[in-house]
Design a protein around this motif. Structure first.
Motif, PDB file in Angstrom:
ATOM      1  N   ALA A   3     -41.141  37.070 -42.990  1.00 58.43           N
ATOM      2  CA  ALA A   3     -41.728  37.538 -44.405  1.00 58.43           C
ATOM      3  C   ALA A   3     -40.780  37.630 -45.248  1.00 58.43           C
ATOM      4  O   ALA A   3     -40.960  37.200 -46.566  1.00 58.43           O
ATOM      5  N   ALA A   6     -40.184  34.189 -47.411  1.00 56.07           N
ATOM      6  CA  ALA A   6     -41.103  34.097 -48.442  1.00 56.07           C
ATOM      7  C   ALA A   6     -40.595  34.430 -49.854  1.00 56.07           C
ATOM      8  O   ALA A   6     -40.742  33.699 -50.864  1.00 56.07           O
ATOM      9  N   ARG A  60     -47.980  39.021 -47.881  1.00 57.63           N
ATOM     10  CA  ARG A  60     -47.061  38.232 -47.188  1.00 57.63           C
ATOM     11  C   ARG A  60     -47.894  37.557 -45.958  1.00 57.63           C
ATOM     12  O   ARG A  60     -47.447  36.508 -45.423  1.00 57.63           O
TER      13      ARG A  60
END
Lengths: 637, 200
Positions: A3, A6, A60
């Motif tokens: 995550a 990102a 996400r």
């Protein structure tokens, strides 16, 4: 991808400015991401408990319920929040997954309930983080085993129900396996048990000395020799019963090979075989010795009781599973015995009339002393022997009596440790596979996207494509970044298969002779490969640019009819471009990777419609959109 | 980001946990709005609770975007380009100032940043060796499986082409003026400069 990664994607994309002055081709335009309306806080109401989080956090993971548009189904317009009628305690873990990227498994909750929550929110159980993964899988396995046992018990309970269509064989087998099903089976069960007992008792009694009837000097004879006929009849009867039982079981067994290999049937065979061997062996002096030995095997009939006793079976299974530990115990004991026997032998060597005639003879003394039996049939007489003898007995106490419980628990611990190590090794494979999958997943996603003709100029506008909606904004931007890198270096990402094929093509040697003279590499190589290895390059190009493959798929005809004028001059130009590539003098340096030539090389290859593209063809909307792109391209040329 | 070592924390408390300058100061230094800075910082802090990124972590993060190849060398050059004060760690200020130049800066500033990236020893000249190192690191990111097959001399040829284009007076080095002049004359480069404006 994690995550957190990102978060760094915008940074990586910004850093791509560093490639701009080096790029030899114009970089592709950025994906048109819809204007993000600035981050906002969402309220998720789970059974009354309110959770608030940033919208970006949920975005996400777009394949889950909360990350996709699926959550709109749960949106309550009156209160402006997303309402879920689920367990709020479990939801805490789900939400933490979005925040930290790791899914933890709650210790005090039922694993089944946790699984159900994961399934509801669209989270795959493989997402459980490494810290909790082992425990999660353990508990799941326990659960699964328990469920399987329950099912088995249920099925066994269903056994007695006689199905209408079951054959005699199946009934017989069921009767054998579950004696409680019918009275006949029960009778059979007890009869066989009785005969096993009779046989064993007869074997035992056979050897008791009975006094002879006549007043001759009372010769003590074993009963077996006194009443040979009686014992022989009894033995025959038992063996006949056992043989009958074995044959019936063999007939009724659903899988005869498996039955033949099973332990119980082996015991049965060993129990009855000596009798038959004895029947056919002539009453010869030499052989009867061996025959007598065979009678020993009759004692194995006692193992037939294990069919009647659950406890025996469990004991056998336990011994089997602890075989390695027992073997280790025996080995260490053997070592000690050998050491002490050697020492005792050499200590007692000098004495005459000594019992310790050899080292193996001293084994007996060592064993008897170490286990503190102390028969006294072998006793050392020298001082050194006595000293070592006492050391032997002391060490025997230590070696055997004390550590036995420790050894037992040690073995149980080692056993569990081994199991855990194997488990960890298996999980490591899974973990490595996960990492590899994630890596290849990203690459494959990009390659797949390329093959779907996603990188076409002018396609960003308008044409909705199947599979397009599965690509999140993150993925789009990441693919754009990879595409920029391709354009900077004038090379493309491929998969292993294509690469190895290309290697094979080059090693053919046909193309290498000319390649040395080339200085403008990427264009030259591609066009060269296209000219000298047309078939191979064709296939490669098809794999790469699936949009053009869809052109070749026979939609050439469609193109001619639909695009008409725009297409018709194209073949000539393609031919021209191809020949021009061949004739192109490779003098001087090509300063820019001319995108037109590169594209022409790709398009020119699949012109002959006879090739068989081996990729799955995109459906017609793709075809039409790629056609539009090709016409666009041709006009550029 | 590695968690701070408890044994070091007493000694290096001030450096291990880094707090950025105030929001207003950052807003003055960069061209981001307050909301953008807030969003950027939230993401940054989530990833690096200590407030700084060291080179190894940076390499790790950057490599995740290029799974097929080896991005460590290029990440090293990038790290040096971002780490303005050269103290071996990127703070939030470095991060945000760099991003501001790349995303909101003028063409001139962007080109200067790129020149700074290529000039490894920061002496104002790009030599062929420096360019070759940069080029090799970029090609390394492509990995092995490329089409067409990556040849050994591909980076060198690329560097030759670059120098042919940029080095006006053919003295073997590219200065900042030559670089700026050539880039501003190249249409492709100018057009691509707008590409990454909407990244944030």
């Amino acid at each position: 991808m994690a995550a957190g990664v990102a978060t760094w994607l915008p940074f990586a994309r910004a850093a791509a400015v560093g490639w701009l002055p080096l790029a030899q081709q114009p970089l592709p335009p950025a994906p048109g991401v819809k204007a993000s309306r600035g981050d906002e806080v969402l309220v998720v109401n789970v059974s009354g408990r309110r959770f608030e989080t940033w919208k970006n956090t949920l975005d996400r993971y777009p394949d889950t319920l909360l990350g996709s548009s699926e959550k709109e189904f749960f949106y309550d317009a009156d209160s402006g929040e997303y309402f879920f009628d689920r367990d709020p305690d479990m939801f805490r873990h789900v939400l933490n997954f979005y925040r930290t990227g790791r899914l933890h498994c709650p210790r005090q909750e039922c694993i089944q309930a946790f699984d159900e929550e994961l399934a509801f929110y669209g989270l795959v159980p493989e997402l459980v983080g490494d810290c909790c993964l082992e425990e999660y899988r353990d508990r799941k396995k326990e659960n699964a085993e328990r469920l399987a046992e329950d099912e088995e018990a249920e099925q066994a309970g269903d056994g007695p129900a006689l199905l209408a269509g079951s054959s005699l064989r199946q009934q017989l087998w069921r009767a054998f396996e579950n004696p409680h099903t019918s009275t006949a089976a029960l009778v059979f069960y007890y009869v066989t048990g009785f005969f096993i007992a009779v046989s064993v008792i007869a074997n035992v009694v056979e050897t008791i000395p009975c006094r002879g009837p006549a007043r001759r000097p009372p010769r003590e004879q074993p009963c077996g020799d006194r009443f040979p006929l009686a014992f022989f009849c009894m033995d025959t009867a038992c063996v006949l019963i056992f043989t009958g039982e074995y044959l019936l079981r063999l007939f009724a067994a659903p899988s005869r090979c498996r039955f033949l290999r099973s332990v119980m049937s082996l015991i049965d065979v060993v129990a009855i075989l000596p009798y038959y061997i004895g029947l056919f062996v002539p009453k010869n002096e030499d052989v009867s010795g061996a025959f007598v030995t065979l009678r020993v095997f009759r004692v194995f009939r006692i193992f037939k009781f294990s069919r009647h006793s659950q406890g025996l079976r469990i004991l056998g299974y336990t011994l089997k599973s602890c075989a390695s530990e027992l073997g280790f115990l025996l080995f260490s004991l053997t070592m000690a015995i050998i050491i002490f026997a050697t020492v005792m032998f050499y200590a007692e060597k000098g004495t005459n009339k000594t019992n310790f005639t050899s080292i193996p003879a001293a084994f007996w003394y060592t064993i008897v002393t170490m286990t503190t039996l102390g028969y006294g049939d072998m006793v050392p007489s020298t001082i050194a022997g006595k000293i070592f003898g006492s050391i032997c007995s002391l060490s025997g106490v230590l070696v055997i009596a004390l550590p036995v419980p420790v050894i037992v628990s040690n073995f149980s611990r080692i056993y569990h440790q081994n199991q855990r190590a194997d488990k960890r090794r298996a999980q490591q494979k899974v973990r490595l596979a996960r990492i590899r999958l994630a890596k290849s997943g990203t690459t494959n996603a990009f390659l797949q996207y390329k093959q779907n003709g996603g990188l076409e100029v002018g396609l960003e506008v308008g044409f909705p494509r199947l599979g397009e909606r599965n690509r999140s904004a993150f993925q789009q931007q990441h693919h754009h970044l990879l595409h920029c890198l391709e354009k900077t270096t004038c090379h493309e990402f491929t998969d292993e298969l294509t690469f190895s094929e290309a290697l094979g093509a080059v090693s053919l040697g046909v193309c290498t002779s000319r390649s040395t003279s080339m200085s403008s590499q990427p264009v030259g190589t591609s066009s060269l490969l296209s000219s000298c290895c047309p078939r191979r390059a064709k296939r490669r190009a098809i794999r790469l640019a699936n949009s053009t493959a869809s052109v070749s798929r026979g939609s050439m005809q469609e193109l001619d009819t639909l695009a008409g004028l725009q297409r018709s001059p194209a073949p000539q130009s393609l031919v021209h471009s191809r020949s021009s590539l061949n004739a192109k003098p490779y003098d001087g340096l090509d300063l820019n990777c001319d995108s037109q030539d590169f594209v022409a090389a790709i398009i020119s290859i699949p012109t002959p419609p006879a090739n068989t593209p081996d990729e799955s063809q995109p459906s017609s909307p793709d075809g039409s959109s790629s056609r539009a792109s090709n016409t666009l391209r041709n006009s550029n040329m | 980001c590695p968690p701070p070592d408890s044994s070091d924390s007493e000694l290096e408390l001030s450096t291990v946990r880094h707090q950025p300058e105030g929001l207003d100061q950052l807003q003055a230094q960069t061209k981001f709005t307050k909301k953008e800075l807030q969003s950027l910082y939230r993401g940054f802090k989530n990833e690096c609770p200590t407030g700084l990124v060291d080179e190894d972590t940076f390499k790790l993060i950057y490599s995740q975007f290029f799974p097929q190849g080896d991005a460590t060398m290029y990440a090293h050059f990038l790290f040096n380009a971002f780490d303005a004060d050269g103290n071996g760690a990127i703070h939030f200020e470095d991060f945000v100032v760099g991003l501001s130049i790349l995303l909101r800066g003028t063409v001139h500033e962007k080109l200067k940043w790129a020149f700074n990236l290529y000039d490894i020893n920061k002496d104002g000249y790009i030599t062929k060796e420096e360019m070759l190192a940069i080029m090799k690191s970029i090609y390394d990111m492509m990995g092995r499986h490329t089409y067409p097959i990556l040849r050994e001399d591909a980076p060198l040829a690329h560097v030759e082409r670059f120098f042919q284009k940029m080095d006006r007076n053919q003295d073997g080095v590219v200065t900042i003026d030559e670089f700026l002049e050539t880039c501003q004359k190249d249409e492709n480069i100018m057009r691509s400069m707008q590409l990454f404006e909407n990244v944030i």
